[in-house]
Design an enzyme around this catalytic site. Structure first.
Site, PDB file in Angstrom:
ATOM      1  N   ARG A   1     -20.996  -8.606  -0.329  1.00 38.62           N
ATOM      2  CA  ARG A   1     -22.431  -8.293  -0.459  1.00 38.62           C
ATOM      3  C   ARG A   1     -23.325  -9.430   0.053  1.00 38.62           C
ATOM      4  O   ARG A   1     -24.403  -9.672  -0.484  1.00 38.62           O
ATOM      5  CB  ARG A   1     -22.801  -7.998  -1.917  1.00 38.62           C
ATOM      6  CG  ARG A   1     -22.267  -6.702  -2.455  1.00 38.62           C
ATOM      7  CD  ARG A   1     -22.812  -5.508  -1.681  1.00 38.62           C
ATOM      8  NE  ARG A   1     -22.517  -4.260  -2.366  1.00 38.62           N
ATOM      9  CZ  ARG A   1     -21.382  -3.589  -2.235  1.00 38.62           C
ATOM     10  NH1 ARG A   1     -20.431  -4.038  -1.432  1.00 38.62           N
ATOM     11  NH2 ARG A   1     -21.202  -2.459  -2.872  1.00 38.62           N
TER      12      ARG A   1
ATOM     13  N   SER B   1     -26.132  -0.290  -7.328  1.00 43.75           N
ATOM     14  CA  SER B   1     -25.717  -1.345  -8.260  1.00 43.75           C
ATOM     15  C   SER B   1     -26.842  -2.369  -8.385  1.00 43.75           C
ATOM     16  O   SER B   1     -27.295  -2.899  -7.369  1.00 43.75           O
ATOM     17  CB  SER B   1     -24.481  -2.076  -7.731  1.00 43.75           C
ATOM     18  OG  SER B   1     -23.443  -1.168  -7.479  1.00 43.75           O
TER      19      SER B   1
ATOM     20  N   GLU C   1     -27.841  -7.911  -7.426  1.00 43.01           N
ATOM     21  CA  GLU C   1     -27.417  -7.557  -6.071  1.00 43.01           C
ATOM     22  C   GLU C   1     -28.655  -7.101  -5.293  1.00 43.01           C
ATOM     23  O   GLU C   1     -28.744  -7.236  -4.092  1.00 43.01           O
ATOM     24  CB  GLU C   1     -26.393  -6.425  -6.172  1.00 43.01           C
ATOM     25  CG  GLU C   1     -25.629  -6.169  -4.897  1.00 43.01           C
ATOM     26  CD  GLU C   1     -25.920  -4.809  -4.314  1.00 43.01           C
ATOM     27  OE1 GLU C   1     -25.283  -4.449  -3.345  1.00 43.01           O
ATOM     28  OE2 GLU C   1     -26.818  -4.109  -4.820  1.00 43.01           O
TER      29      GLU C   1
HETATM   30  N1  EPU Z   1     -16.793   0.860 -15.061  1.00 44.53           N
HETATM   31  C1  EPU Z   1     -16.967   1.010 -16.400  1.00 44.53           C
HETATM   32  N2  EPU Z   1     -18.190   1.393 -16.868  1.00 44.53           N
HETATM   33  C2  EPU Z   1     -19.241   1.653 -16.044  1.00 44.53           C
HETATM   34  C3  EPU Z   1     -19.074   1.478 -14.650  1.00 44.53           C
HETATM   35  C4  EPU Z   1     -17.834   1.085 -14.170  1.00 44.53           C
HETATM   36  O1  EPU Z   1     -16.055   0.798 -17.195  1.00 44.53           O
HETATM   37  O2  EPU Z   1     -20.303   2.009 -16.550  1.00 44.53           O
HETATM   38  C5  EPU Z   1     -15.469   0.515 -14.524  1.00 44.53           C
HETATM   39  C6  EPU Z   1     -14.836   1.724 -13.837  1.00 44.53           C
HETATM   40  O3  EPU Z   1     -14.136   2.518 -14.728  1.00 44.53           O
HETATM   41  C7  EPU Z   1     -13.913   1.085 -12.845  1.00 44.53           C
HETATM   42  C8  EPU Z   1     -14.644  -0.199 -12.471  1.00 44.53           C
HETATM   43  O4  EPU Z   1     -15.582  -0.451 -13.510  1.00 44.53           O
HETATM   44  O5  EPU Z   1     -12.695   0.726 -13.437  1.00 44.53           O
HETATM   45  C9  EPU Z   1     -15.327  -0.116 -11.121  1.00 44.53           C
HETATM   46  O6  EPU Z   1     -16.298   0.933 -11.126  1.00 44.53           O
HETATM   47  P1  EPU Z   1     -16.729   1.685  -9.767  1.00 44.53           P
HETATM   48  O7  EPU Z   1     -15.536   2.193  -9.055  1.00 44.53           O
HETATM   49  O8  EPU Z   1     -17.777   2.678 -10.138  1.00 44.53           O
HETATM   50  O9  EPU Z   1     -17.316   0.552  -8.837  1.00 44.53           O
HETATM   51  P2  EPU Z   1     -18.252  -0.709  -9.124  1.00 44.53           P
HETATM   52  O10 EPU Z   1     -17.436  -1.944  -9.005  1.00 44.53           O
HETATM   53  O11 EPU Z   1     -19.039  -0.520 -10.364  1.00 44.53           O
HETATM   54  C10 EPU Z   1     -18.773  -1.113  -6.596  1.00 44.53           C
HETATM   55  C11 EPU Z   1     -19.988  -1.282  -5.735  1.00 44.53           C
HETATM   56  C12 EPU Z   1     -20.633   0.069  -5.448  1.00 44.53           C
HETATM   57  C13 EPU Z   1     -19.622   0.950  -4.752  1.00 44.53           C
HETATM   58  C14 EPU Z   1     -18.385   1.104  -5.673  1.00 44.53           C
HETATM   59  C15 EPU Z   1     -17.270   1.861  -5.023  1.00 44.53           C
HETATM   60  C16 EPU Z   1     -20.812  -3.519  -6.259  1.00 44.53           C
HETATM   61  C17 EPU Z   1     -21.874  -4.320  -6.923  1.00 44.53           C
HETATM   62  N3  EPU Z   1     -20.927  -2.183  -6.374  1.00 44.53           N
HETATM   63  O12 EPU Z   1     -19.234  -0.621  -7.869  1.00 44.53           O
HETATM   64  O13 EPU Z   1     -21.711  -0.155  -4.538  1.00 44.53           O
HETATM   65  O14 EPU Z   1     -20.156   2.240  -4.485  1.00 44.53           O
HETATM   66  O15 EPU Z   1     -17.864  -0.217  -5.987  1.00 44.53           O
HETATM   67  O16 EPU Z   1     -16.668   1.097  -4.033  1.00 44.53           O
HETATM   68  O17 EPU Z   1     -19.914  -4.077  -5.647  1.00 44.53           O
HETATM   69  C18 EPU Z   1     -24.036  -0.598  -4.404  1.00 44.53           C
HETATM   70  O18 EPU Z   1     -23.738  -1.659  -3.854  1.00 44.53           O
HETATM   71  O19 EPU Z   1     -25.232  -0.296  -4.622  1.00 44.53           O
HETATM   72  C19 EPU Z   1     -22.981   0.289  -4.836  1.00 44.53           C
HETATM   73  C20 EPU Z   1     -23.240   1.440  -5.487  1.00 44.53           C
END
Ligand code: EPU
Length: 339
Positions: free
Chosen positions: A158, A232, A328
């Site tokens: 990012r 995010s 972010e």
């Molecule tokens: N999780 C929770 N609770 C929540 C949200 C997530 O327990 O409320 C857990 C999920 O169960 C999972 C892990 O956290 O085990 C990761 O969650 P998720 O796959 O939704 O991805 P993220 O790490 O929360 C990142 C990016 C997103 C991108 C997704 C998918 C960042 C800051 N965010 O989110 O990007 O769509 O991975 O690759 O790296 C963005 O940048 O605006 C964005 C949406």
């Protein structure tokens, strides 16, 4: 000029001076006629990763440079150049219609092409850097246009040189990606496989992968047209292994990813959820019930309310885990470090 419809948070703000750029070459002319306003201007594209922390912005330059061109190479790869003002997802869909593979996992990300390299957009196992060839950027103080290759952009999680050392110095005019006519699918991200199975697909095409990603995103993330948000709000924190081991001992199921020698990345959404802050709402602002990392502006709240709520979320995570979340989203009207 009212900026409320020009940021996906729908935060209320007003620009005292507003300019729109349709051609890279025009910037030099604007610089001659409005030197100070051009150098001070807030550059916006789709407005999908910003939060106005003040209700007034002195000068805004919206980059609306259009156009997509495809250049063949001697191999199965092609170079696709898009103007900074092209909506990112329109580029993704156009490439899929031409059977060009490489960005299908990045379907439905809001925002314009010019912003994509700024923070090296990424989702579902793919980042922009994976397909990036080069970009054209305009020096904001001279109007000179130069080319940055992949190394010069210094991409990271990012981030890029344009968010760090060269912050506010350049304006991105176009990006060029190297895509393939032969599919090399990236299905490493577990949820994609699960979704494809649910769709009854065992031998997916790039279009199927895009469809799976769209379905996952639509099930987890709010549509900013209905619920103002900027995706995010925080980055996923990278913490030292010792600190991670301590968390693991208390929460054996904590999701995590390796993040280089001695470090582990923990999902901020999970940390926020553990603090009991998933799907909570305070006044006009809250966290999304299906993804705690997304802060939602439910009812035309202004940027200050969103900022106050985000700080409360940060403090809760700091108290419980000793981890300081960093935004972010770009905070406009204040230094990122003053969050
Ligand atoms: N999780 C929770 N609770 C929540 C949200 C997530 O327990 O409320 C857990 C999920 O169960 C999972 C892990 O956290 O085990 C990761 O969650 P998720 O796959 O939704 O991805 P993220 O790490 O929360 C990142 C990016 C997103 C991108 C997704 C998918 C960042 C800051 N965010 O989110 O990007 O769509 O991975 O690759 O790296 C963005 O940048 O605006 C964005 C949406």
């Amino acid at each position: 000029m009212n900026l409320t419809s020009l940021n996906t948070f729908g935060a209320e703000a007003e620009a005292l001076h507003f300019f729109e750029l349709y051609k890279a070459e025009t910037y030099a002319e604007l610089l001659k006629t409005h030197p100070q306003l051009m150098q001070d201007a807030l550059i916006i594209g789709g407005g999908s990763n910003i939060l106005f922390t003040n209700s007034e912005v002195s000068s805004v330059l919206k980059v609306s440079i259009p156009g997509i061109t495809i250049t063949e190479t001697e191999s199965d790869e092609v170079l696709v150049t898009a103007g900074a003002g092209v909506v990112w997802d329109e580029l993704v869909q156009y490439c899929l219609s031409q059977n060009l593979c490489g960005i299908e996992n990045l379907s439905l990300i809001p925002g314009c092409c010019g912003a994509a390299p700024m923070q090296n957009i990424g989702a579902y196992g793919v980042e922009l850097v994976d397909v990036f060839e080069q970009l054209e950027a305009i020096d904001r103080s001279t109007g000179k246009i130069s080319v940055f290759g992949k190394d010069a952009c210094r991409f990271g999680y990012r981030t890029s040189v344009f968010k760090e050392e060269l912050r506010d110095r350049f304006l991105i005019a176009s990006i060029t990606l190297r895509l393939s006519r032969v599919p090399h699918l990236n299905l490493a991200y577990g949820a994609i496989g699960t979704e494809l199975t649910a769709m009854g697909i065992s031998d997916p095409t790039p279009q199927d992968v895009a469809q799976a990603v769209i379905r996952i995103r639509q099930s987890k993330l709010p549509d900013w047209r209905k619920f103002g948000n900027a995706g995010s709000f925080f980055k996923n924190p990278v913490i030292p292994d010792a600190q991670f081991t301590e968390i693991l001992s208390r929460y054996p199921n904590v999701p995590h990813y390796p993040a280089g020698r001695g470090f582990t990345k923990v999902p901020a959404g999970w940390l926020i959820e553990q603090c009991g802050l998933k799907g909570v709402r305070e006044g006009r602002v809250g966290t999304w019930p299906k993804q705690a990392l997304v802060i939602v502006n439910y009812e035309a709240g202004d940027g200050r309310q969103i900022l106050a709520f985000a700080r409360r979320v940060r403090d809760a995570v700091l108290d419980k885990f000793g981890i300081r979340l960093e935004p972010e989203v770009n905070l406009i009207g204040m230094k990122q470090a003053d969050f």
